[in-house]
Design a protein around this motif. Structure first.
Motif, PDB file in Angstrom:
ATOM      1  N   PHE A   5       0.840  -1.194   0.000  1.00  6.75           N
ATOM      2  CA  PHE A   5       0.000   0.000   0.000  1.00  6.75           C
ATOM      3  C   PHE A   5       0.878   1.247   0.000  1.00  6.75           C
ATOM      4  O   PHE A   5       1.895   1.300   0.703  1.00  6.75           O
ATOM      5  N   PRO A   6       0.504   2.276  -0.757  1.00  6.51           N
ATOM      6  CA  PRO A   6       1.341   3.473  -0.872  1.00  6.51           C
ATOM      7  C   PRO A   6       1.627   4.168   0.462  1.00  6.51           C
ATOM      8  O   PRO A   6       2.723   4.676   0.666  1.00  6.51           O
ATOM      9  N   ALA A  22       5.713  -1.857  -3.773  1.00  3.70           N
ATOM     10  CA  ALA A  22       5.562  -2.729  -4.932  1.00  3.70           C
ATOM     11  C   ALA A  22       4.137  -2.723  -5.462  1.00  3.70           C
ATOM     12  O   ALA A  22       3.894  -3.032  -6.623  1.00  3.70           O
ATOM     13  N   GLY A  23       3.188  -2.404  -4.605  1.00  2.00           N
ATOM     14  CA  GLY A  23       1.790  -2.454  -5.015  1.00  2.00           C
ATOM     15  C   GLY A  23       1.225  -3.855  -4.834  1.00  2.00           C
ATOM     16  O   GLY A  23       1.914  -4.777  -4.400  1.00  2.00           O
ATOM     17  N   HIS A  24      -0.047  -3.993  -5.159  1.00  2.00           N
ATOM     18  CA  HIS A  24      -0.732  -5.274  -5.017  1.00  2.00           C
ATOM     19  C   HIS A  24      -1.481  -5.552  -6.313  1.00  2.00           C
ATOM     20  O   HIS A  24      -2.232  -4.700  -6.788  1.00  2.00           O
ATOM     21  N   PRO A  25      -1.297  -6.734  -6.898  1.00  3.01           N
ATOM     22  CA  PRO A  25      -1.924  -7.009  -8.201  1.00  3.01           C
ATOM     23  C   PRO A  25      -3.448  -7.040  -8.168  1.00  3.01           C
ATOM     24  O   PRO A  25      -4.086  -6.869  -9.192  1.00  3.01           O
ATOM     25  N   ALA A  30     -10.716  -4.355  -7.018  1.00  2.44           N
ATOM     26  CA  ALA A  30     -11.722  -3.953  -6.029  1.00  2.44           C
ATOM     27  C   ALA A  30     -12.377  -2.653  -6.464  1.00  2.44           C
ATOM     28  O   ALA A  30     -11.707  -1.662  -6.711  1.00  2.44           O
ATOM     29  N   ARG A  31     -13.663  -2.689  -6.574  1.00  2.00           N
ATOM     30  CA  ARG A  31     -14.427  -1.508  -6.954  1.00  2.00           C
ATOM     31  C   ARG A  31     -15.587  -1.332  -5.988  1.00  2.00           C
ATOM     32  O   ARG A  31     -16.256  -2.310  -5.646  1.00  2.00           O
TER      33      ARG A  31
END
Length: 107
Positions: A5-6, A22-25, A30-31
């Motif tokens: 998470f940023p 790294a972020g999460h794929p 998720a919307r």
């Protein structure tokens, strides 16, 4: 440390820990519901009242450990806030009936 998470990157960097975001794929999958009111109503919740997410976990042992104190807190909160609506999240791997004893009296 690699984080997903940023907001985590500056947190760890500020503590002197080498970190890379790294972020999460799956994060882009998720919307939010297009219409929150319709979503709540479809799940039997009143859109005009506050909703409390009850998230006891996704594994049997985790739920067995977490649910009793969560249920106690929920009873205290519900006594103070009569308008509160608990919304229980149950992992697909769990049987919803296993929650009934601890959450008796809550919808």
């Amino acid at each position: 440390m690699i984080v997903i998470f940023p907001f985590e990157e500056p947190l760890y960097r500020g503590a002197g820990i080498p970190v890379t975001f790294a972020g999460h794929p799956l994060v882009d999958l998720a919307r939010p519901a297009a219409d929150a009111r319709a979503f709540l109503a479809a799940h039997g919740l009143d859109p005009g009242r506050p909703v409390l997410a009850v998230l006891p976990g996704s594994r049997r042992q985790e739920v067995a450990h977490n649910l009793p104190p969560i249920a106690g807190a929920l009873r205290l909160l519900s006594a103070r806030r009569k308008d509160l609506q608990p919304a229980l999240a149950v992992a697909p791997s769990l049987d919803r009936r296993s929650f009934e004893r601890d959450l008796a009296g809550f919808r």
